[in-house]
Write an enzyme that holds these catalytic residues in place. Structure first.
Site, short mmCIF file in Angstrom:
data_model
loop_
_atom_site.label_atom_id
_atom_site.label_comp_id
_atom_site.label_asym_id
_atom_site.label_seq_id
_atom_site.Cartn_x
_atom_site.Cartn_y
_atom_site.Cartn_z
N SER A 169 0.83 -1.20 0.00
CA SER A 169 0.00 0.00 0.00
C SER A 169 0.88 1.26 0.00
CB SER A 169 -0.96 -0.05 1.20
OG SER A 169 -1.95 0.94 1.10
N ASP A 215 -9.29 -4.45 -5.78
CA ASP A 215 -8.78 -3.42 -4.87
C ASP A 215 -9.66 -2.17 -4.95
OD1 ASP A 215 -7.30 -1.54 -3.43
OD2 ASP A 215 -5.38 -2.35 -4.12
N HIS A 247 -7.19 -5.26 -1.82
CA HIS A 247 -6.06 -4.45 -1.41
C HIS A 247 -5.26 -5.13 -0.30
CE1 HIS A 247 -3.81 -0.75 -0.89
NE2 HIS A 247 -4.06 -0.76 0.41
#
Length: 300
Positions: A169, A215, A247
């Site tokens: 991320s 995601d 995600h």
């Protein structure tokens, strides 16, 4: 009965000839066996890879770990170092891995022993605060690598010229920032990355980006894909989009992420072309892979 001197000499010559033939055979075997390839590449570590060996939960090396307190370091938040226990193979390449926004090292800790058991020193780190942005996380990844190679208890096990970064991320966005700031890095792997900057022409580090088709936090259309496209087309780069993933897929043990991360790290940190077979030709769509892109064969 007395032995004839000529027959004794003949036997000695035959024995010498046999010894020479055996020695030549052993030499030939050595030249054509695994050792010949290792001699060509001093950074190669571990046995020849197979699909099952890179998909396995553990590689050929036993692993130990060290906890690093945030109080004993500067520039990042401490973490855990995973490393091959044996020193028989000499030094190893090293990788620092950053978690994502609001997350701790526990969210990416599965990668520590999984990668280390394949022949790397791996540092899963905590960041200074859980809300640090990608540029800060990039600086912290580099600070962690500097600690690993200069001050850590395992610095003698590391080849400081063979370093890489990974992150999830915002940590994935941070791994791009680290590669931009330190071109000597040998590999970068952003996992479902988030970064507002989409242009990375200055990155010289071979980079593999993982996206996830489901995601909704950092959608591939606005993050992973443009980040990949923002890398120079001449760079060794790859994009692998996970199928049926979110995600947060990189936060738990994942065979597809491990398999291709190991291959990328081995190929570019260790210059180990035995792993090229898993990267080129590009992985085909499957139950776990939505799509893949990249330049094959690799140039460096």
């Amino acid at each position: 009965m007395q032995q004839h001197p000529h027959s004794s000499r003949r036997r000695t010559r035959r024995f010498a000839g046999l010894t020479a033939a055996v020695a030549a055979l052993i030499g030939l075997t050595t030249l054509t066996g695994p050792g010949a390839h290792a001699a060509d590449n001093p950074y190669e570590r571990g046995p020849a890879p197979t699909n099952s060996s890179i998909e396995a939960l553990r590689g050929p090396y036993a692993v130990s770990d060290i906890s690093v307190s945030s109080l004993s370091v500067t520039g990042f938040g401490g973490g855990t170092i995973y490393y091959p226990t044996s020193t028989a193979d000499g030094t190893f390449g090293a990788i620092a891995i950053s978690p994502g926004f609001t997350a701790y090292q526990s969210s990416i800790s599965w990668l520590g022993p999984r990668l280390a058991s394949q022949g790397f020193v791996v540092f899963t780190i905590d960041t200074n605060t859980t809300v640090d942005q990608p540029d800060s996380r990039g600086e912290q990844l580099l600070a962690a690598l500097d600690y690993l190679t200069q001050r850590s208890a395992v610095r003698g096990r590391i080849d400081s010229s063979r370093l890489g970064v990974m992150g999830h991320s915002m940590g994935g966005g941070g791994s791009l920032e680290a590669a931009k700031d330190r071109p000597s890095l040998q590999a970068a792997i952003p996992l479902t990355p988030w970064n507002l900057d989409k242009s990375w022409p200055e990155v010289r580090t071979p980079t593999m980006i993982f996206g996830a088709d489901g995601d909704t936090v950092a959608p591939v259309s606005s993050h992973a894909e443009p980040l990949y496209s923002g890398l120079a087309s001449s760079l060794d780069r790859a994009y692998l989009e996970l199928n049926g993933a979110t995600h947060f897929t990189p936060n738990s043990s994942n065979t597809t992420i491990a398999k291709y991360s190991i291959s990328w790290l081995k190929r570019f940190i260790d210059n180990d072309t035995r792993y090229e077979q898993f990267l080129c030709p590009l992985p085909r769509p499957s139950l776990t892979i939505e799509e893949s892109r990249g330049n094959c064969p690799h140039t460096s």
